[in-house]
Design a protein around this motif. Structure first.
Motif, short mmCIF file in Angstrom:
data_model
loop_
_atom_site.label_atom_id
_atom_site.label_comp_id
_atom_site.label_asym_id
_atom_site.label_seq_id
_atom_site.Cartn_x
_atom_site.Cartn_y
_atom_site.Cartn_z
N ARG A 177 9.74 -39.14 -29.60
CA ARG A 177 9.46 -38.61 -28.26
C ARG A 177 9.22 -37.10 -28.31
N CYS A 178 10.11 -36.37 -28.97
CA CYS A 178 9.95 -34.92 -29.06
C CYS A 178 8.71 -34.55 -29.86
N GLN A 179 8.41 -35.32 -30.89
CA GLN A 179 7.22 -35.08 -31.69
C GLN A 179 5.96 -35.23 -30.82
N LEU A 180 5.92 -36.28 -29.99
CA LEU A 180 4.75 -36.52 -29.14
C LEU A 180 4.64 -35.50 -28.02
N ILE A 181 5.77 -35.03 -27.50
CA ILE A 181 5.73 -33.98 -26.48
C ILE A 181 5.09 -32.73 -27.08
N ASP A 182 5.48 -32.38 -28.30
CA ASP A 182 4.90 -31.21 -28.96
C ASP A 182 3.41 -31.40 -29.21
N LEU A 183 3.02 -32.58 -29.65
CA LEU A 183 1.61 -32.87 -29.88
C LEU A 183 0.82 -32.72 -28.57
N GLY A 184 1.39 -33.20 -27.48
CA GLY A 184 0.74 -33.06 -26.18
C GLY A 184 0.58 -31.60 -25.78
N ASP A 185 1.59 -30.78 -26.08
CA ASP A 185 1.49 -29.35 -25.77
C ASP A 185 0.35 -28.70 -26.55
N TRP A 186 0.15 -29.11 -27.79
CA TRP A 186 -0.96 -28.58 -28.58
C TRP A 186 -2.29 -29.08 -28.02
N SER A 187 -2.33 -30.35 -27.62
CA SER A 187 -3.61 -30.91 -27.18
C SER A 187 -4.07 -30.33 -25.85
N ASP A 188 -3.13 -29.96 -24.97
CA ASP A 188 -3.56 -29.33 -23.71
C ASP A 188 -3.52 -27.81 -23.78
N GLU A 189 -3.35 -27.30 -25.01
CA GLU A 189 -3.39 -25.87 -25.31
C GLU A 189 -2.26 -25.06 -24.68
N SER A 190 -1.13 -25.73 -24.38
CA SER A 190 0.08 -24.99 -24.00
C SER A 190 0.60 -24.23 -25.21
N ASN A 191 0.43 -24.83 -26.39
CA ASN A 191 0.73 -24.16 -27.66
C ASN A 191 -0.60 -23.75 -28.27
N LYS A 192 -0.63 -22.61 -28.91
CA LYS A 192 -1.83 -22.20 -29.62
C LYS A 192 -1.48 -21.12 -30.63
N ILE A 193 -2.37 -20.94 -31.59
CA ILE A 193 -2.19 -19.90 -32.60
C ILE A 193 -2.35 -18.55 -31.90
N SER A 194 -1.47 -17.62 -32.21
CA SER A 194 -1.41 -16.37 -31.46
C SER A 194 -2.66 -15.50 -31.57
N SER A 195 -3.33 -15.54 -32.69
CA SER A 195 -4.55 -14.73 -32.81
C SER A 195 -5.66 -15.61 -33.38
N PRO A 196 -6.85 -15.51 -32.81
CA PRO A 196 -7.95 -16.34 -33.29
C PRO A 196 -8.36 -15.96 -34.71
N MET A 197 -8.84 -16.96 -35.45
CA MET A 197 -9.33 -16.69 -36.80
C MET A 197 -10.68 -15.99 -36.70
N LYS A 198 -10.91 -15.10 -37.61
CA LYS A 198 -12.18 -14.39 -37.65
C LYS A 198 -13.22 -15.25 -38.36
N THR A 199 -14.45 -15.15 -37.91
CA THR A 199 -15.53 -15.88 -38.54
C THR A 199 -15.61 -15.53 -40.01
N GLY A 200 -15.72 -16.55 -40.83
CA GLY A 200 -15.82 -16.31 -42.26
C GLY A 200 -14.49 -16.11 -42.96
N GLU A 201 -13.39 -16.21 -42.21
CA GLU A 201 -12.08 -15.99 -42.83
C GLU A 201 -11.76 -17.09 -43.85
N LEU A 202 -12.20 -18.33 -43.55
CA LEU A 202 -12.02 -19.43 -44.48
C LEU A 202 -13.35 -19.77 -45.13
N THR A 203 -13.31 -20.02 -46.40
CA THR A 203 -14.52 -20.46 -47.07
C THR A 203 -14.69 -21.96 -46.84
N GLN A 204 -15.86 -22.48 -47.14
CA GLN A 204 -16.10 -23.92 -47.01
C GLN A 204 -15.13 -24.70 -47.89
N GLN A 205 -14.82 -24.16 -49.06
CA GLN A 205 -13.88 -24.82 -49.97
C GLN A 205 -12.48 -24.84 -49.35
N ASP A 206 -12.06 -23.74 -48.72
CA ASP A 206 -10.76 -23.70 -48.05
C ASP A 206 -10.69 -24.75 -46.95
#
Length: 80
Positions: free
Chosen positions: A29-58
């Motif tokens: 139940r708690c796992q799914l509540i957390d997943l729901g928070d991520w899916s509706d963007e209540s949770n999010k990564i604090s700073s956006p990734m910069k373009t090109g920060e990850l390579t295609q291989q990454d």
């Protein structure tokens, strides 16, 4: 001495061990509540990734890691 963590959703104590199926969560139940928070963007990564920060291989490596982690779960994990 076992490692004890707080469930991110309800703050109950959870033993960090193989027998704790939903760690760091105390329950499905708690796992799914957390997943729901991520899916509706209540949770999010604090700073956006910069373009090109990850390579295609990454990116491919991350996808493979996620797929491998999902493959370890029984089919019932996705049906509950």
């Amino acid at each position: 001495m076992p490692t004890i963590v707080k469930c991110p959703t309800c703050q109950k104590d959870v033993e960090w061990a193989d027998k704790s199926q939903f760690r760091p969560f105390c329950s499905k139940r708690c796992q799914l509540i957390d997943l729901g928070d991520w899916s509706d963007e209540s949770n999010k990564i604090s700073s956006p990734m910069k373009t090109g920060e990850l390579t295609q291989q990454d990116t491919q490596s991350l996808i493979e890691d996620i797929e491998a982690a999902l493959a370890k779960n029984e089919d019932s994990f996705f049906k509950e």
